[in-house]
Enzyme design. Sequence first.
Site, mmCIF file in Angstrom:
data_model
loop_
_atom_site.group_PDB
_atom_site.id
_atom_site.type_symbol
_atom_site.label_atom_id
_atom_site.label_comp_id
_atom_site.label_asym_id
_atom_site.label_seq_id
_atom_site.Cartn_x
_atom_site.Cartn_y
_atom_site.Cartn_z
ATOM 1 N N TYR A 111 -7.042 -11.841 -29.368
ATOM 2 C CA TYR A 111 -5.774 -11.332 -29.903
ATOM 3 C C TYR A 111 -5.942 -10.242 -30.963
ATOM 4 O O TYR A 111 -5.545 -9.101 -30.764
ATOM 5 C CB TYR A 111 -4.952 -12.505 -30.478
ATOM 6 C CG TYR A 111 -4.766 -13.606 -29.482
ATOM 7 C CD1 TYR A 111 -4.033 -13.386 -28.318
ATOM 8 C CD2 TYR A 111 -5.358 -14.860 -29.662
ATOM 9 C CE1 TYR A 111 -3.882 -14.384 -27.373
ATOM 10 C CE2 TYR A 111 -5.219 -15.862 -28.716
ATOM 11 C CZ TYR A 111 -4.474 -15.621 -27.572
ATOM 12 O OH TYR A 111 -4.342 -16.589 -26.638
ATOM 13 N N PRO A 124 4.385 -13.109 -24.073
ATOM 14 C CA PRO A 124 5.249 -13.460 -22.938
ATOM 15 C C PRO A 124 6.730 -13.483 -23.334
ATOM 16 O O PRO A 124 7.066 -13.611 -24.515
ATOM 17 C CB PRO A 124 4.799 -14.877 -22.565
ATOM 18 C CG PRO A 124 3.510 -15.087 -23.281
ATOM 19 C CD PRO A 124 3.580 -14.236 -24.513
ATOM 20 N N HIS A 345 1.083 -14.312 -29.321
ATOM 21 C CA HIS A 345 0.223 -15.352 -28.782
ATOM 22 C C HIS A 345 -0.865 -15.898 -29.722
ATOM 23 O O HIS A 345 -1.507 -16.896 -29.412
ATOM 24 C CB HIS A 345 -0.452 -14.770 -27.536
ATOM 25 C CG HIS A 345 -0.402 -15.647 -26.350
ATOM 26 N ND1 HIS A 345 -0.735 -16.980 -26.418
ATOM 27 C CD2 HIS A 345 -0.073 -15.411 -25.068
ATOM 28 C CE1 HIS A 345 -0.611 -17.495 -25.215
ATOM 29 N NE2 HIS A 345 -0.202 -16.572 -24.383
ATOM 30 N N THR A 466 -7.485 -22.486 -24.492
ATOM 31 C CA THR A 466 -7.471 -22.506 -23.027
ATOM 32 C C THR A 466 -8.849 -22.148 -22.468
ATOM 33 O O THR A 466 -9.663 -21.534 -23.151
ATOM 34 C CB THR A 466 -6.513 -21.435 -22.454
ATOM 35 O OG1 THR A 466 -6.934 -20.159 -22.921
ATOM 36 C CG2 THR A 466 -5.080 -21.695 -22.816
ATOM 37 N N SER A 555 0.004 -18.405 -14.805
ATOM 38 C CA SER A 555 0.139 -19.520 -15.724
ATOM 39 C C SER A 555 1.271 -20.424 -15.271
ATOM 40 O O SER A 555 2.339 -19.940 -14.892
ATOM 41 C CB SER A 555 0.444 -18.974 -17.116
ATOM 42 O OG SER A 555 0.286 -19.984 -18.050
HETATM 43 N N1 COA Z 1 -0.268 -36.679 -5.216
HETATM 44 C C1 COA Z 1 0.953 -36.875 -5.736
HETATM 45 N N2 COA Z 1 1.361 -36.328 -6.914
HETATM 46 C C2 COA Z 1 0.495 -35.537 -7.583
HETATM 47 C C3 COA Z 1 -0.793 -35.284 -7.080
HETATM 48 C C4 COA Z 1 -1.172 -35.900 -5.842
HETATM 49 N N3 COA Z 1 -2.379 -35.711 -5.307
HETATM 50 N N4 COA Z 1 -1.436 -34.476 -7.953
HETATM 51 C C5 COA Z 1 -0.573 -34.227 -8.963
HETATM 52 N N5 COA Z 1 0.584 -34.880 -8.741
HETATM 53 C C6 COA Z 1 1.766 -34.922 -9.621
HETATM 54 C C7 COA Z 1 1.375 -35.240 -11.064
HETATM 55 O O1 COA Z 1 1.298 -36.640 -11.262
HETATM 56 C C8 COA Z 1 2.505 -34.601 -11.827
HETATM 57 O O2 COA Z 1 3.627 -35.463 -11.738
HETATM 58 P P1 COA Z 1 4.925 -35.302 -12.707
HETATM 59 O O3 COA Z 1 5.726 -34.180 -12.151
HETATM 60 O O4 COA Z 1 5.616 -36.591 -12.524
HETATM 61 O O5 COA Z 1 4.411 -35.071 -14.071
HETATM 62 C C9 COA Z 1 2.820 -33.367 -11.018
HETATM 63 O O6 COA Z 1 2.352 -33.632 -9.700
HETATM 64 C C10 COA Z 1 2.177 -32.120 -11.541
HETATM 65 O O7 COA Z 1 0.769 -32.156 -11.426
HETATM 66 P P2 COA Z 1 -0.064 -30.849 -11.067
HETATM 67 O O8 COA Z 1 0.760 -29.955 -10.244
HETATM 68 O O9 COA Z 1 -1.373 -31.256 -10.497
HETATM 69 O O10 COA Z 1 -0.214 -30.090 -12.427
HETATM 70 P P3 COA Z 1 -0.551 -30.574 -13.890
HETATM 71 O O11 COA Z 1 0.708 -31.009 -14.532
HETATM 72 O O12 COA Z 1 -1.693 -31.519 -13.867
HETATM 73 O O13 COA Z 1 -0.979 -29.189 -14.540
HETATM 74 C C11 COA Z 1 -2.430 -27.453 -15.259
HETATM 75 C C12 COA Z 1 -2.134 -28.507 -14.188
HETATM 76 C C13 COA Z 1 -3.730 -26.772 -14.946
HETATM 77 C C14 COA Z 1 -1.329 -26.399 -15.258
HETATM 78 C C15 COA Z 1 -2.482 -28.166 -16.639
HETATM 79 O O14 COA Z 1 -3.589 -29.022 -16.678
HETATM 80 C C16 COA Z 1 -2.624 -27.231 -17.808
HETATM 81 O O15 COA Z 1 -3.723 -26.915 -18.238
HETATM 82 N N6 COA Z 1 -1.469 -26.787 -18.390
HETATM 83 C C17 COA Z 1 -1.436 -25.923 -19.541
HETATM 84 C C18 COA Z 1 -1.427 -24.491 -19.105
HETATM 85 C C19 COA Z 1 -1.105 -23.594 -20.250
HETATM 86 O O16 COA Z 1 -1.620 -23.721 -21.339
HETATM 87 N N7 COA Z 1 -0.180 -22.659 -19.963
HETATM 88 C C20 COA Z 1 0.358 -21.811 -20.943
HETATM 89 C C21 COA Z 1 -0.409 -20.599 -21.147
HETATM 90 S S1 COA Z 1 0.483 -19.578 -22.285
#
Ligand code: COA
Length: 628
Positions: A111, A124, A345, A466, A555
């Site tokens: 940054y 963003p 950010h 991250t 993202s």
């Molecule tokens: N079968 C059924 N359900 C599943 C599944 C499977 N195989 N795998 C995942 N799911 C479900 C999860 O239980 C979750 O359920 P919910 O909606 O009830 O919470 C949902 O699907 C979402 O899971 P998934 O799509 O795998 O994503 P996640 O929530 O684990 O997120 C990342 C993944 C990488 C985005 C997250 O770990 C992350 O790092 N987020 C932060 C990103 C960030 O910082 N962004 C901002 C940058 S400015």
Amino acid sequence: MNRLLSRNIIRQVCSTKLSKMSSSNPSTKLKGRMFSVQAALPKYPVAPLEQTMDKYLRTVKPLVSEDEYNYTVKLCEEFKNGVGKELQGRLLKRAESETNWLSDWWKNIAYLDVREPCVINSNPGVLFPKADYKGLQGQLDYASKFIAGLLDYKVMIDQQTLPVEHLGKNPLCMMQYFEVLSACRIPGVGRDDHVCFPPDKPGAPKHITVLYKNNIFEVPVYGQDGQPLSTNQIRAQLDEVVKLGAEKGAPIGLFTMEYRNTWANIYQQMVKDKATKSSLESIQRSIVVICLDDTNNTMNDPRTISGHQMLHGSGSNAHSGNRWHDKTIQFIIGADGYSGLNYEHTTAEGPPIIHIMDHCLNFISKGKEWSPASGITPPTKLEFNLSSDVQTSLNAAKQNTDKMVNDLDLQVFVFNEFGKDFPKSQKVSPDSFIQNAIQLAYYRYHKRPCGSYESGSIRMFQRGRTDTIRSCSIESLAFTQAMLDSNVSKQKKAELLRRAIDSHKKYAADAISGKGIDRHLLGLKLIAIENNIDIPDLYKDPSFSYSGTWRISTSQVPAKTESVLFFGPVCPDGYGFCYNPQEKCILFGISSYKSNNTTLPAQEMAELIKTSLVEMRDVMASSMRANL
Ligand code: COA
């Protein structure tokens, strides 16, 4: 999100003198509910070298020719058996002595050292769901309720009662929440500064900054009794702002859209005037900035038009002067029911900001109110005395703003065919499903894969930010190629899709648990520079820069509401993709640059995303039927 890193890292890392900033460890006062598990969070580990090399090679393979790949294999061998060992040892030592071996480096590299404008490139924008109001009175009512919601939230931060956030079952570091309502970036030549006035330190802010018709106001939001103002009292403060700001002011907020060195030089001239210096400090010390905008006067795709408004203010003749992009959070309240925010950010990633937004929107819908505060200080219009040189710079800032704004293509849309529900019904990760749809959409037009970035949170670790989830894989390439081959059966396509999804999910799980490769590779390079060791050949390899040039920058930023985040591409021939998966729909913000003739307009890329998602659903659903 740190996507700018790709563009800047090599150039900056090689030229930056690495000064060691003091590590800001959580102070001993941070013991409330919000920090109940903070001290027990693990430290961010340094991954084993062998593991990083193996994973790195797997991500390079789908992107380069066989000869290029073999050369990279040779460089990795030399590195891990040679200088890499020494660098790994030094990095492990640093990790022992720091709370987080990366965090101080990261703030600068990702940054504060970056010289491009933060607008579009790093800050963003977020668009909220449309609210039911119109005109100035409705706008001020909405803004007052929103600010009251913000103060309601701030109590939880000040008293450290905010519940600890979790990712799955894992508690996350809460420091970003603690600092986000009191921070600001300050332009500096070569490197910016970053100030923060957290609630446990003297000078914690009691006012917000409000921009109205480019005029800038200090607006107290606590009474002299220390209580937050009620919604009606906030509304009275905003009425006063509107009265005092009836005439349009000089759009000095445009300076915060400039290249950072340009802005830093202007800033140095501005602070020579005592009143101006004090006004700038008032903005830096405030809780947040609130921008009260005019209407966009448009019926045509208001979501996308308002997206532009939130991301950059739509130009010097629209709202761009009514901004202060150095401030960590700016809430933007439009005059036509469309509102949103923009954030700088350095302090935080999207999730804490979205959490605050969700709280405020929920607060508005519930209409909570508390007893009035006493002893209210009225708003003050901040004074800016601009020298003729600074006024001349303002003309240049207008031109630079308009050039930048006109080049950005953005499409904000809702995919309504399905949401997280479909991938879940297929027992696969929705995030990995969407990431593969992005791979397919890109391949469909460009006929080749590219370096692909997804933000993965490493807040499971103390002071974690991250790491990169490299979304292009050997498996995603096999899947995208098969999807475009009419000779491949639906059954086979579905099988390859599941493999690509599993591969992405595995990489994501590794990245968020400290087994990613990009921050590790960065650390090894930085420790070499810090110790005057020559940059290893591994980093000069074309495969290294090709695989780390994020033409796909993505993202996931989920929210409780149908809000959507967006940002600019991080390289001229790239795209920005951001998405908020809801149960029954997915909101997308997609961007590209108009000046680049190799990329598609954002709207056409949006169409390819829709087609890809639908085809993937059909392939998966039909293979399921075939298995019955
Ligand atoms: N079968 C059924 N359900 C599943 C599944 C499977 N195989 N795998 C995942 N799911 C479900 C999860 O239980 C979750 O359920 P919910 O909606 O009830 O919470 C949902 O699907 C979402 O899971 P998934 O799509 O795998 O994503 P996640 O929530 O684990 O997120 C990342 C993944 C990488 C985005 C997250 O770990 C992350 O790092 N987020 C932060 C990103 C960030 O910082 N962004 C901002 C940058 S400015």
